[in-house]
Design an enzyme around this catalytic site. Structure first.
Site, PDB file in Angstrom:
ATOM      1  N   ARG A  36       3.637   7.069 -13.792  1.00 32.04           N
ATOM      2  CA  ARG A  36       4.483   6.085 -13.217  1.00 32.04           C
ATOM      3  C   ARG A  36       5.484   5.561 -14.401  1.00 32.04           C
ATOM      4  NH1 ARG A  36       0.710   2.847  -8.706  1.00 32.04           N
ATOM      5  NH2 ARG A  36       0.848   4.295  -7.051  1.00 32.04           N
ATOM      6  N   LYS A 198      -8.661   9.740   9.430  1.00 31.35           N
ATOM      7  CA  LYS A 198      -8.770   9.110  10.827  1.00 31.35           C
ATOM      8  C   LYS A 198      -7.376   9.192  11.318  1.00 31.35           C
ATOM      9  CE  LYS A 198     -12.355   5.591  10.028  1.00 31.35           C
ATOM     10  NZ  LYS A 198     -12.759   4.204  10.353  1.00 31.35           N
ATOM     11  N   GLY A 346      -1.818   9.639  -2.276  1.00 34.01           N
ATOM     12  CA  GLY A 346      -2.532   9.865  -3.340  1.00 34.01           C
ATOM     13  C   GLY A 346      -3.140  10.972  -3.402  1.00 34.01           C
ATOM     14  N   GLY A 369       1.907   3.924   0.183  1.00 33.86           N
ATOM     15  CA  GLY A 369       2.387   3.288   1.141  1.00 33.86           C
ATOM     16  C   GLY A 369       3.551   3.179   1.662  1.00 33.86           C
TER      17      GLY A 369
END
Length: 393
Positions: A36, A198, A346, A369
């Site tokens: 990053r 999920k 990720g 996110g």
């Protein structure tokens, strides 16, 4: 997208405040992955070459607001400042007193890093008073932290409301350009690969993509719920019975190829014995932990025919070698595709690193996110305010 970009502004002699995502893993002052930090360098160098005085701001971890960094030193950006100095070849002091005494006077092309914004009271609440204090530090505010663009906080959203000029940095702009190319004006045919444990965690992503793509490959526990929707026995695999109907509905709206063979085990562990079975051979005590070779070959052929690819999530438990072949096959197929590919998340980036295909993916997103929220159709607050500022100017 209509927002002002950093390279459209004359930065010479200006004090430029850049919000970067420098949230890197630090243990005992040692950075284990500086990806990053390296991603932020082009924006910093652009401002330096223009003769700006540069202030950098970022968060690191989850410190408590209102408590001094001395009491929670593990969240200090000192290690990041040190690494920036090495990479930039210049002094990068860490300023911990910037709210009380605005840093100034270091001159053109200088770089100063401000201490962790998340210790400042009002940061997470997007407090106007704090946002105005940030804005008062600069002539130009640059939002360059795509990884935090989905959060309306004082250092990402509030400051952009009050700064004299607010614009997008090269990293943020390139992320948004790549996503827009995929989702707003894709070359077809288009495929999305969505894996994960999920369906519920990526429900909105799946719904949004199903209306955009030509085909949708699902993997991991998500695929098990879709398999159950076809009437297949998924044994004791992870799946969500209450979302089987929803999976069936999505399958009626877009093409979602299902596995024909899978890799199963009787337990979830790194030492579990892996067995290949066709879907109709799955037993009640089997756990599906990867796609089988025939399915991997079919998916690879589908990927080869696509002009646009979005990849988020592995198709199996690739951390365990005996269940990694499916994700490896997907990675190789994406790498060999001649179209435009974008990958994010990720686990996806971990798979890209593991199989050494970084150079073969058109664009790798830095924001987990934020990437998912954009893909599911959510408006990113930090981007929205830049667009509003551009319209008002």
């Amino acid at each position: 997208m209509s927002f002002l970009r950093m390279d459209q502004i004359n930065l010479e002699g200006k004090r430029v405040l850049i919000r970067e995502d420098l949230n890197v893993p630090v243990n005992d002052g040692v950075i284990s992955n500086d990806t990053r930090i390296r991603a932020a360098l082009p924006s910093i160098e652009l401002a330096r070459s223009a003769g700006a005085e540069i202030l950098l701001m970022s968060h690191l971890g989850r410190p408590q607001e209102g408590i001094g960094i001395e009491q929670q030193s593990e969240f200090s950006l000192q290690a990041v400042a040190n690494r920036l100095a090495e990479l930039l070849g210049c002094e990068v002091p860490l300023n911990r007193d910037y709210l009380a005494h605005a840093p100034s006077g270091r001159g053109a092309a200088s770089v100063t890093l401000l201490e962790n914004v998340r210790i400042n009271v009002g940061e997470k609440a997007n407090d106007d008073t704090l946002a105005k204090r940030y804005a008062g530090l600069c002539d130009v505010f640059v939002m360059d932290a795509f990884g935090t663009a989905h959060r309306a906080q004082a250092s990402t959203h509030g400051v952009a409301k009050y700064a004299s000029i607010a614009c997008a940095g090269p990293l943020l702009a390139s992320e948004l350009d790549a996503l827009e190319r995929c989702l707003k004006n894709p070359e077809r045919p288009m495929l999305a690969i969505v894996g994960g444990a999920k369906v519920s965690s990526k429900l909105e992503v799946l719904k949004n993509l199903s209306s955009v793509v030509d085909q949708l490959i699902v993997g991991g526990g998500i695929a098990n719920t879709f398999l159950a929707a076809t009437g297949a026995n998924v044994g004791k695999s992870l799946y969500e019975p209450d979302l089987v109907a929803m999976a069936a509905d999505l399958m009626s709206k877009t093409t979602i190829p299902m596995p024909t063979d899978v890799i199963v085990a009787k337990e979830f562990s790194a030492s579990a014995l892996a067995s290949k079975k066709t879907v109709d051979e799955i037993e009640d005590d089997d756990m599906i932990l990867d796609i089988g070779p025939a399915t991997a070959m079919n998916f690879a052929q589908i990927i080869a025919n696509m002009k646009t690819l979005i990849w988020n999530g592995p198709v199996g438990v690739f951390e365990f070698e005996q269940f990694s072949a499916g994700t490896q096959a997907i990675a190789r197929a994406v790498a060999n595709n001649d179209g435009f590919s974008i990958a994010g998340g990720g686990e996806t980036i971990a798979a890209i690193d593991k199989y050494s295909i970084t150079q073969d993916v058109s664009y790798i997103s830095t924001g987990g996110g934020a990437f998912l929220e954009y893909v599911q159709g959510t408006i990113l607050p930090a981007v929205q305010i830049l667009e509003q500022r551009a319209k008002a100017s």
